[in-house]
Write a protein that holds these residues in place. Structure first.
Motif, PDB file in Angstrom:
ATOM      1  N   TYR A  31       0.835  -1.205   0.000  1.00  0.00           N
ATOM      2  CA  TYR A  31       0.000   0.000   0.000  1.00  0.00           C
ATOM      3  C   TYR A  31       0.868   1.253   0.000  1.00  0.00           C
ATOM      4  O   TYR A  31       0.676   2.162  -0.819  1.00  0.00           O
ATOM      5  CB  TYR A  31      -0.925  -0.046   1.210  1.00  0.00           C
ATOM      6  N   GLN A  32       1.856   1.286   0.880  1.00  0.00           N
ATOM      7  CA  GLN A  32       2.753   2.451   0.931  1.00  0.00           C
ATOM      8  C   GLN A  32       3.535   2.597  -0.365  1.00  0.00           C
ATOM      9  O   GLN A  32       3.706   3.708  -0.875  1.00  0.00           O
ATOM     10  CB  GLN A  32       3.723   2.330   2.113  1.00  0.00           C
ATOM     11  N   SER A  33       4.005   1.495  -0.899  1.00  0.00           N
ATOM     12  CA  SER A  33       4.766   1.526  -2.147  1.00  0.00           C
ATOM     13  C   SER A  33       3.925   2.083  -3.292  1.00  0.00           C
ATOM     14  O   SER A  33       4.395   2.943  -4.057  1.00  0.00           O
ATOM     15  CB  SER A  33       5.253   0.115  -2.480  1.00  0.00           C
ATOM     16  N   PHE A  34       2.694   1.608  -3.414  1.00  0.00           N
ATOM     17  CA  PHE A  34       1.806   2.105  -4.466  1.00  0.00           C
ATOM     18  C   PHE A  34       1.510   3.589  -4.278  1.00  0.00           C
ATOM     19  O   PHE A  34       1.571   4.376  -5.222  1.00  0.00           O
ATOM     20  CB  PHE A  34       0.494   1.325  -4.485  1.00  0.00           C
ATOM     21  N   LEU A  35       1.172   3.976  -3.050  1.00  0.00           N
ATOM     22  CA  LEU A  35       0.840   5.377  -2.785  1.00  0.00           C
ATOM     23  C   LEU A  35       2.006   6.307  -3.087  1.00  0.00           C
ATOM     24  O   LEU A  35       1.809   7.405  -3.607  1.00  0.00           O
ATOM     25  CB  LEU A  35       0.385   5.552  -1.337  1.00  0.00           C
ATOM     26  N   LYS A  36       3.224   5.871  -2.787  1.00  0.00           N
ATOM     27  CA  LYS A  36       4.403   6.703  -3.057  1.00  0.00           C
ATOM     28  C   LYS A  36       4.557   6.990  -4.546  1.00  0.00           C
ATOM     29  O   LYS A  36       5.085   8.027  -4.930  1.00  0.00           O
ATOM     30  CB  LYS A  36       5.664   6.034  -2.508  1.00  0.00           C
ATOM     31  N   GLU A  37       4.089   6.074  -5.386  1.00  0.00           N
ATOM     32  CA  GLU A  37       4.131   6.315  -6.828  1.00  0.00           C
ATOM     33  C   GLU A  37       2.918   7.091  -7.307  1.00  0.00           C
ATOM     34  O   GLU A  37       2.998   7.858  -8.267  1.00  0.00           O
ATOM     35  CB  GLU A  37       4.223   4.983  -7.575  1.00  0.00           C
ATOM     36  N   MET A  38       1.772   6.907  -6.653  1.00  0.00           N
ATOM     37  CA  MET A  38       0.523   7.515  -7.099  1.00  0.00           C
ATOM     38  C   MET A  38       0.401   8.985  -6.696  1.00  0.00           C
ATOM     39  O   MET A  38      -0.074   9.808  -7.492  1.00  0.00           O
ATOM     40  CB  MET A  38      -0.666   6.713  -6.543  1.00  0.00           C
ATOM     41  N   ILE A  39       0.805   9.316  -5.490  1.00  0.00           N
ATOM     42  CA  ILE A  39       0.623  10.684  -4.978  1.00  0.00           C
ATOM     43  C   ILE A  39       1.266  11.734  -5.889  1.00  0.00           C
ATOM     44  O   ILE A  39       0.627  12.745  -6.188  1.00  0.00           O
ATOM     45  CB  ILE A  39       1.099  10.793  -3.510  1.00  0.00           C
ATOM     46  N   PRO A  40       2.487  11.537  -6.364  1.00  0.00           N
ATOM     47  CA  PRO A  40       3.068  12.550  -7.266  1.00  0.00           C
ATOM     48  C   PRO A  40       2.342  12.665  -8.617  1.00  0.00           C
ATOM     49  O   PRO A  40       2.584  13.601  -9.366  1.00  0.00           O
ATOM     50  CB  PRO A  40       4.504  12.062  -7.476  1.00  0.00           C
ATOM     51  N   ARG A  41       1.436  11.727  -8.905  1.00  0.00           N
ATOM     52  CA  ARG A  41       0.677  11.741 -10.164  1.00  0.00           C
ATOM     53  C   ARG A  41      -0.764  12.225  -9.941  1.00  0.00           C
ATOM     54  O   ARG A  41      -1.697  11.714 -10.542  1.00  0.00           O
ATOM     55  CB  ARG A  41       0.691  10.347 -10.783  1.00  0.00           C
ATOM     56  N   ASN A  42      -0.933  13.187  -9.050  1.00  0.00           N
ATOM     57  CA  ASN A  42      -2.220  13.835  -8.767  1.00  0.00           C
ATOM     58  C   ASN A  42      -3.207  12.962  -7.998  1.00  0.00           C
ATOM     59  O   ASN A  42      -4.402  13.226  -8.005  1.00  0.00           O
ATOM     60  CB  ASN A  42      -2.905  14.313 -10.060  1.00  0.00           C
ATOM     61  N   TYR A  43      -2.736  11.913  -7.328  1.00  0.00           N
ATOM     62  CA  TYR A  43      -3.632  11.041  -6.576  1.00  0.00           C
ATOM     63  C   TYR A  43      -3.906  11.615  -5.190  1.00  0.00           C
ATOM     64  O   TYR A  43      -2.989  12.010  -4.476  1.00  0.00           O
ATOM     65  CB  TYR A  43      -3.024   9.642  -6.427  1.00  0.00           C
ATOM     66  N   THR A  44      -5.188  11.672  -4.825  1.00  0.00           N
ATOM     67  CA  THR A  44      -5.602  12.013  -3.470  1.00  0.00           C
ATOM     68  C   THR A  44      -6.687  11.031  -3.062  1.00  0.00           C
ATOM     69  O   THR A  44      -7.155  10.234  -3.881  1.00  0.00           O
ATOM     70  CB  THR A  44      -6.160  13.456  -3.365  1.00  0.00           C
ATOM     71  N   GLN A  45      -7.082  11.089  -1.811  1.00  0.00           N
ATOM     72  CA  GLN A  45      -8.193  10.278  -1.346  1.00  0.00           C
ATOM     73  C   GLN A  45      -9.229  11.192  -0.696  1.00  0.00           C
ATOM     74  O   GLN A  45      -8.873  12.172  -0.042  1.00  0.00           O
ATOM     75  CB  GLN A  45      -7.740   9.220  -0.338  1.00  0.00           C
ATOM     76  N   ILE A  46     -10.480  10.856  -0.887  1.00  0.00           N
ATOM     77  CA  ILE A  46     -11.582  11.537  -0.236  1.00  0.00           C
ATOM     78  C   ILE A  46     -12.114  10.562   0.800  1.00  0.00           C
ATOM     79  O   ILE A  46     -12.403   9.398   0.472  1.00  0.00           O
ATOM     80  CB  ILE A  46     -12.696  11.912  -1.240  1.00  0.00           C
ATOM     81  N   ALA A  47     -12.239  11.005   2.051  1.00  0.00           N
ATOM     82  CA  ALA A  47     -12.622  10.102   3.128  1.00  0.00           C
ATOM     83  C   ALA A  47     -13.753  10.694   3.955  1.00  0.00           C
ATOM     84  O   ALA A  47     -13.787  11.895   4.213  1.00  0.00           O
ATOM     85  CB  ALA A  47     -11.416   9.814   4.015  1.00  0.00           C
ATOM     86  N   VAL A  48     -14.657   9.813   4.367  1.00  0.00           N
ATOM     87  CA  VAL A  48     -15.757  10.178   5.258  1.00  0.00           C
ATOM     88  C   VAL A  48     -15.456   9.562   6.622  1.00  0.00           C
ATOM     89  O   VAL A  48     -15.167   8.361   6.710  1.00  0.00           O
ATOM     90  CB  VAL A  48     -17.115   9.670   4.729  1.00  0.00           C
ATOM     91  N   PHE A  49     -15.538  10.392   7.659  1.00  0.00           N
ATOM     92  CA  PHE A  49     -15.264   9.948   9.022  1.00  0.00           C
ATOM     93  C   PHE A  49     -16.519  10.082   9.885  1.00  0.00           C
ATOM     94  O   PHE A  49     -17.271  11.042   9.745  1.00  0.00           O
ATOM     95  CB  PHE A  49     -14.139  10.784   9.636  1.00  0.00           C
ATOM     96  N   HIS A  50     -16.708   9.099  10.746  1.00  0.00           N
ATOM     97  CA  HIS A  50     -17.795   9.132  11.725  1.00  0.00           C
ATOM     98  C   HIS A  50     -17.182   8.794  13.084  1.00  0.00           C
ATOM     99  O   HIS A  50     -16.590   7.718  13.245  1.00  0.00           O
ATOM    100  CB  HIS A  50     -18.873   8.120  11.359  1.00  0.00           C
ATOM    101  N   ASN A  51     -17.276   9.730  14.008  1.00  0.00           N
ATOM    102  CA  ASN A  51     -16.662   9.564  15.340  1.00  0.00           C
ATOM    103  C   ASN A  51     -15.188   9.181  15.233  1.00  0.00           C
ATOM    104  O   ASN A  51     -14.706   8.305  15.962  1.00  0.00           O
ATOM    105  CB  ASN A  51     -17.423   8.523  16.169  1.00  0.00           C
ATOM    106  N   GLY A  52     -14.488   9.810  14.300  1.00  0.00           N
ATOM    107  CA  GLY A  52     -13.052   9.589  14.142  1.00  0.00           C
ATOM    108  C   GLY A  52     -12.669   8.371  13.338  1.00  0.00           C
ATOM    109  O   GLY A  52     -11.494   8.160  13.044  1.00  0.00           O
ATOM    110  N   GLU A  53     -13.638   7.533  12.961  1.00  0.00           N
ATOM    111  CA  GLU A  53     -13.359   6.327  12.183  1.00  0.00           C
ATOM    112  C   GLU A  53     -13.666   6.582  10.713  1.00  0.00           C
ATOM    113  O   GLU A  53     -14.709   7.131  10.371  1.00  0.00           O
ATOM    114  CB  GLU A  53     -14.225   5.169  12.679  1.00  0.00           C
ATOM    115  N   CYS A  54     -12.758   6.154   9.847  1.00  0.00           N
ATOM    116  CA  CYS A  54     -12.984   6.276   8.408  1.00  0.00           C
ATOM    117  C   CYS A  54     -13.980   5.203   7.988  1.00  0.00           C
ATOM    118  O   CYS A  54     -13.737   4.008   8.157  1.00  0.00           O
ATOM    119  CB  CYS A  54     -11.669   6.107   7.643  1.00  0.00           C
TER     120      CYS A  54
END
Length: 145
Positions: A31-54
């Protein structure tokens, strides 16, 4: 419920357990390896949290194609099993649509596995429709998550 955009590796990595509901074999290292390649290519995540839990998350990134110009792609969309059919998915797609409009995108694209009928119904209800086929040729079955 709170919705926010995640842009940093650490805050994305914290959501691994929810990602594992979609990809059970995902390891922290992969997961970290993939994200390290994806983030510089305009990748972000949108997350919904409820009581601090995603409880819902989707990746997204934007690029340009000759046929459409700038587009935004939804990737790795998952809502926690306990929170499905409670509006979390709609919160995510509404947020993504606003982001796409702010970026000047002409369209939003996504892939859904052909056997995932619940996802198909959800995306149809959100105004998405098939435009074509996404063909895949698997070269390394072991490398798939």
């Amino acid at each position: 419920m709170e919705i926010r955009e995640l842009t940093l590796l650490d805050e994305m990595t914290e959501q691994l357990e929810l990602i594992r509901q979609l990809y059970p074999k995902m390891t922290l290292e992969k997961y970290q390896s993939f994200l390290k390649e994806m983030i510089p290519r305009n990748y972000t995540q949108i997350a919904v949290f409820h009581n601090g839990e995603c409880i819902g998350i989707t990746g997204c990134w934007f690029s340009i194609k000759l046929w459409s110009g700038k587009y935004l792609e939804i990737d790795n969309f998952v809502v926690h099993e306990a929170y499905r059919s409670q509006g979390v998915g709609k919160m995510l797609t509404d947020f993504v649509e606003k982001k796409a409009l702010q970026l000047g995108c002409t369209n939003i694209v996504l892939d859904a596995f052909t056997t995932n009928f619940k996802a198909h119904r959800f995306y149809y209800n959100q105004g998405y429709a098939p435009k074509g086929f996404h063909f895949v040729k698997i070269l390394d079955e072991e490398g798939l998550t």
